[in-house]
Design a protein around this motif. Sequence first.
Motif, PDB file in Angstrom:
ATOM      1  N   PRO A   1       0.807  -1.231   0.000  1.00 42.59           N
ATOM      2  CA  PRO A   1       0.000   0.000   0.000  1.00 42.59           C
ATOM      3  C   PRO A   1       0.839   1.280   0.000  1.00 42.59           C
ATOM      4  O   PRO A   1       0.509   2.236  -0.689  1.00 42.59           O
ATOM      5  CB  PRO A   1      -0.830  -0.118   1.289  1.00 42.59           C
ATOM      6  CG  PRO A   1      -0.979  -1.592   1.484  1.00 42.59           C
ATOM      7  CD  PRO A   1       0.314  -2.195   1.008  1.00 42.59           C
ATOM      8  N   HIS A   2       1.937   1.288   0.733  1.00 42.68           N
ATOM      9  CA  HIS A   2       2.786   2.482   0.709  1.00 42.68           C
ATOM     10  C   HIS A   2       3.360   2.711  -0.691  1.00 42.68           C
ATOM     11  O   HIS A   2       3.364   3.838  -1.192  1.00 42.68           O
ATOM     12  CB  HIS A   2       3.913   2.362   1.745  1.00 42.68           C
ATOM     13  CG  HIS A   2       3.499   2.776   3.131  1.00 42.68           C
ATOM     14  ND1 HIS A   2       2.769   1.963   3.958  1.00 42.68           N
ATOM     15  CD2 HIS A   2       3.682   3.944   3.824  1.00 42.68           C
ATOM     16  CE1 HIS A   2       2.539   2.601   5.110  1.00 42.68           C
ATOM     17  NE2 HIS A   2       3.086   3.800   5.045  1.00 42.68           N
ATOM     18  N   VAL A   3       3.849   1.651  -1.308  1.00 47.58           N
ATOM     19  CA  VAL A   3       4.385   1.790  -2.672  1.00 47.58           C
ATOM     20  C   VAL A   3       3.297   2.311  -3.616  1.00 47.58           C
ATOM     21  O   VAL A   3       3.538   3.202  -4.435  1.00 47.58           O
ATOM     22  CB  VAL A   3       4.939   0.436  -3.176  1.00 47.58           C
ATOM     23  CG1 VAL A   3       5.210   0.480  -4.679  1.00 47.58           C
ATOM     24  CG2 VAL A   3       6.210   0.073  -2.414  1.00 47.58           C
TER      25      VAL A   3
ATOM     26  N   ALA B   1       0.638   4.116  -2.931  1.00 45.60           N
ATOM     27  CA  ALA B   1       0.321   5.524  -2.663  1.00 45.60           C
ATOM     28  C   ALA B   1       1.449   6.439  -3.145  1.00 45.60           C
ATOM     29  O   ALA B   1       1.211   7.470  -3.772  1.00 45.60           O
ATOM     30  CB  ALA B   1       0.061   5.722  -1.166  1.00 45.60           C
ATOM     31  N   PHE B   2       2.694   6.031  -2.868  1.00 43.58           N
ATOM     32  CA  PHE B   2       3.832   6.815  -3.375  1.00 43.58           C
ATOM     33  C   PHE B   2       3.766   6.911  -4.902  1.00 43.58           C
ATOM     34  O   PHE B   2       4.009   7.957  -5.485  1.00 43.58           O
ATOM     35  CB  PHE B   2       5.165   6.154  -2.988  1.00 43.58           C
ATOM     36  CG  PHE B   2       5.656   6.454  -1.589  1.00 43.58           C
ATOM     37  CD1 PHE B   2       5.769   7.764  -1.134  1.00 43.58           C
ATOM     38  CD2 PHE B   2       6.041   5.427  -0.740  1.00 43.58           C
ATOM     39  CE1 PHE B   2       6.252   8.045   0.148  1.00 43.58           C
ATOM     40  CE2 PHE B   2       6.520   5.695   0.544  1.00 43.58           C
ATOM     41  CZ  PHE B   2       6.622   7.004   0.989  1.00 43.58           C
TER      42      PHE B   2
ATOM     43  N   ASP C   1      -7.513  10.409   2.115  1.00 43.02           N
ATOM     44  CA  ASP C   1      -7.331   9.179   2.887  1.00 43.02           C
ATOM     45  C   ASP C   1      -6.430   8.199   2.153  1.00 43.02           C
ATOM     46  O   ASP C   1      -5.541   7.594   2.731  1.00 43.02           O
ATOM     47  CB  ASP C   1      -8.685   8.492   3.124  1.00 43.02           C
ATOM     48  CG  ASP C   1      -9.449   9.127   4.269  1.00 43.02           C
ATOM     49  OD1 ASP C   1      -8.882  10.013   4.945  1.00 43.02           O
ATOM     50  OD2 ASP C   1     -10.609   8.744   4.476  1.00 43.02           O
ATOM     51  N   PHE C   2      -6.712   8.048   0.867  1.00 45.41           N
ATOM     52  CA  PHE C   2      -5.981   7.066   0.064  1.00 45.41           C
ATOM     53  C   PHE C   2      -4.494   7.397  -0.001  1.00 45.41           C
ATOM     54  O   PHE C   2      -3.648   6.516   0.008  1.00 45.41           O
ATOM     55  CB  PHE C   2      -6.574   7.036  -1.345  1.00 45.41           C
ATOM     56  CG  PHE C   2      -5.951   6.017  -2.244  1.00 45.41           C
ATOM     57  CD1 PHE C   2      -6.392   4.705  -2.234  1.00 45.41           C
ATOM     58  CD2 PHE C   2      -4.926   6.363  -3.102  1.00 45.41           C
ATOM     59  CE1 PHE C   2      -5.820   3.754  -3.065  1.00 45.41           C
ATOM     60  CE2 PHE C   2      -4.348   5.419  -3.940  1.00 45.41           C
ATOM     61  CZ  PHE C   2      -4.798   4.111  -3.924  1.00 45.41           C
ATOM     62  N   SER C   3      -4.187   8.685  -0.074  1.00 42.51           N
ATOM     63  CA  SER C   3      -2.795   9.087  -0.304  1.00 42.51           C
ATOM     64  C   SER C   3      -2.064   9.443   0.989  1.00 42.51           C
ATOM     65  O   SER C   3      -0.886   9.792   0.945  1.00 42.51           O
ATOM     66  CB  SER C   3      -2.758  10.293  -1.246  1.00 42.51           C
ATOM     67  OG  SER C   3      -3.359  11.417  -0.638  1.00 42.51           O
ATOM     68  N   ARG C   4      -2.745   9.335   2.119  1.00 40.40           N
ATOM     69  CA  ARG C   4      -2.129   9.750   3.388  1.00 40.40           C
ATOM     70  C   ARG C   4      -0.747   9.116   3.581  1.00 40.40           C
ATOM     71  O   ARG C   4       0.218   9.791   3.931  1.00 40.40           O
ATOM     72  CB  ARG C   4      -3.056   9.384   4.556  1.00 40.40           C
ATOM     73  CG  ARG C   4      -2.468   9.731   5.933  1.00 40.40           C
ATOM     74  CD  ARG C   4      -3.553   9.707   6.981  1.00 40.40           C
ATOM     75  NE  ARG C   4      -4.464  10.826   6.789  1.00 40.40           N
ATOM     76  CZ  ARG C   4      -5.787  10.734   6.720  1.00 40.40           C
ATOM     77  NH1 ARG C   4      -6.353   9.565   6.848  1.00 40.40           N
ATOM     78  NH2 ARG C   4      -6.525  11.804   6.538  1.00 40.40           N
ATOM     79  N   ILE C   5      -0.643   7.813   3.327  1.00 38.96           N
ATOM     80  CA  ILE C   5       0.623   7.121   3.598  1.00 38.96           C
ATOM     81  C   ILE C   5       1.740   7.548   2.649  1.00 38.96           C
ATOM     82  O   ILE C   5       2.898   7.262   2.913  1.00 38.96           O
ATOM     83  CB  ILE C   5       0.443   5.583   3.602  1.00 38.96           C
ATOM     84  CG1 ILE C   5      -0.312   5.105   2.361  1.00 38.96           C
ATOM     85  CG2 ILE C   5      -0.288   5.142   4.862  1.00 38.96           C
ATOM     86  CD1 ILE C   5      -0.509   3.587   2.325  1.00 38.96           C
ATOM     87  N   ALA C   6       1.399   8.290   1.581  1.00 40.64           N
ATOM     88  CA  ALA C   6       2.456   8.836   0.713  1.00 40.64           C
ATOM     89  C   ALA C   6       3.167  10.012   1.379  1.00 40.64           C
ATOM     90  O   ALA C   6       4.135  10.540   0.834  1.00 40.64           O
ATOM     91  CB  ALA C   6       1.878   9.267  -0.636  1.00 40.64           C
ATOM     92  N   SER C   7       2.707  10.420   2.552  1.00 33.95           N
ATOM     93  CA  SER C   7       3.418  11.448   3.315  1.00 33.95           C
ATOM     94  C   SER C   7       4.466  10.830   4.242  1.00 33.95           C
ATOM     95  O   SER C   7       5.065  11.524   5.042  1.00 33.95           O
ATOM     96  CB  SER C   7       2.432  12.273   4.162  1.00 33.95           C
ATOM     97  OG  SER C   7       1.791  13.232   3.369  1.00 33.95           O
ATOM     98  N   SER C   8       4.676   9.540   4.110  1.00 30.98           N
ATOM     99  CA  SER C   8       5.621   8.866   5.000  1.00 30.98           C
ATOM    100  C   SER C   8       7.067   9.164   4.606  1.00 30.98           C
ATOM    101  O   SER C   8       7.338   9.631   3.511  1.00 30.98           O
ATOM    102  CB  SER C   8       5.383   7.355   4.952  1.00 30.98           C
ATOM    103  OG  SER C   8       4.054   7.058   5.290  1.00 30.98           O
ATOM    104  N   ASP C   9       7.968   8.839   5.520  1.00 30.80           N
ATOM    105  CA  ASP C   9       9.385   9.139   5.305  1.00 30.80           C
ATOM    106  C   ASP C   9       9.987   8.295   4.175  1.00 30.80           C
ATOM    107  O   ASP C   9       9.905   7.072   4.166  1.00 30.80           O
ATOM    108  CB  ASP C   9      10.138   8.871   6.610  1.00 30.80           C
ATOM    109  CG  ASP C   9      11.598   9.239   6.500  1.00 30.80           C
ATOM    110  OD1 ASP C   9      11.885  10.448   6.418  1.00 30.80           O
ATOM    111  OD2 ASP C   9      12.447   8.321   6.471  1.00 30.80           O
TER     112      ASP C   9
END
Lengths: 295, 295
Positions: A190-192, A194-195, A220-228
Amino acid sequence: MIKRLAVIGVGLIGGSLALALKKNGQVAQVIGYARSEAVRHEALQLGIIDEAAASIADAVQQADMVFVAVPMGAMAAVLAELAPYVNEKTIITDGGSAKQQVIEAAKASLGSLFPNFVPGHPIAGTEKSGPSAAFAELYEAHRVVLTPTSETRHDALEQVQQMWQQVGADVFVMDAEQHDVVLAATSHLPHVLAFNLVGMLAQRDDCEAVLRYAAGGFRDFSRIASSDAIMWRDICLGNREAVLDLLQQYRAGLAQIEAAIRTGDGDYLSTFFNQAKQARDSRFAEPGLTDNSEV
Amino acid sequence: MIKRLAVIGVGLIGGSLALALKKNGQVAQVIGYARSEAVRHEALQLGIIDEAAASIADAVQQADMVFVAVPMGAMAAVLAELAPYVNEKTIITDGGSAKQQVIEAAKASLGSLFPNFVPGHPIAGTEKSGPSAAFAELYEAHRVVLTPTSETRHDALEQVQQMWQQVGADVFVMDAEQHDVVLAATSHLPHVLAFNLVGMLAQRDDCEAVLRYAAGGFRDFSRIASSDAIMWRDICLGNREAVLDLLQQYRAGLAQIEAAIRTGDGDYLSTFFNQAKQARDSRFAEPGLTDNSEV
């Protein structure tokens, strides 16, 4: 009761375990190591550690429990560095997000002491990092997965399990391969995805205009694209096999949807979408969610 | 002030517009049509419509404004059916999620009255549907996009714009192609991606075991996979070109990430992930979000 806990990496993950064990009176002394002297000093000042070690060797030498809480990319090097300084009584555990890679590194470094190593993964975190982000309640009601191998000492597993339970975590034991697939499916992939979506839009000339109309569903869908980015680079490389395997399957699935849209195969689309909807609804019942919304 | 509003499709979208215009005193009379007599009756009883029409012809014949709020898959048929019964004064607008397809259908059906058609898309919805889901406040502070063509009558556009503003919506005017790309990028593609992830996991034998460990990040990411399968089938087919175009780009992007993981190209991954992170952070500032969390 842990007599001397060595924490390698005194950031959010390592620091929070130290604070929680101290708060609950489950550790007599915490010695910490971080590559940066400033970070060691900060951890000392914040009361996360009682003593700052100048080297990994110093940190682990008299510890009965070692917690390696460094980024995935540094895990192998840290395990190699500490290996000569631990003894047959020392229990070593870690917080890495992909277990098979860490297990291989531990096996290579620890040799005959490999049975003392209990691979672990606390599934917790916040958007902050560093010692100042650490807090004693981080693990309360969070999942911690332990992935012992056939060689792992049973008493070592038990002690690590107890340690996590003492700080309020729900401990699950599974094998490393299963862990890596489960985490690849529910977190790493999911992180990949969204990124990849946000990165693709970011490369468009009309990116700003496009994102102006993005609403709640996209947020909501793209939230995890704010990860480090560095953390996720390391996780992708650290859980390489499982992530690649799922990525391939995922791309094949997308190609099928693409073909169905191209040929106007509405039955395929509605059947597949509905299977997905049923699976999600059965796992997450969220009454009142605006799920049919197109926004 | 609308004298006689005809609403074709008296569910959440059509019903809410009728209720809102009535509440604000912006319509004298609402006549509604739905394929099912039970639904027409329900809309009448709920006060959404003042009169139930037994046919589309009856509904539109004396209307000065017609709002077509049927699923994308029924849009072309409804436009063809109403075309013989509207006159040069009737303004026709719709609520379809993909504009180019609806415009083509309207052009084919309406002929010389095509300039009276104002393509529209209220970007609003909830998880519920049908007349009982309608409420007067649905459009307040929500976006409505109108996509007039070069032939659209200026006064018709203005009246539709006013109608939406009267119910509290923020009205944007853009061309249909841009609308379809923007919606494909921020809504349609994300839905396909979420359906594909959950659908892929649903097909695994270990689906239940895998989803048991899914936490907050997965829940947010997969929320839109709980959307209605038929609605999304119709949207994918209705916005075919834009969705296919973006799907191809998306798959190509995934293939690049896959190659980078395979070859251990960490620089590519961290650079690309970071671009995505920057783009999202600049669009959505959400302080306190647990974004670095792996869960």
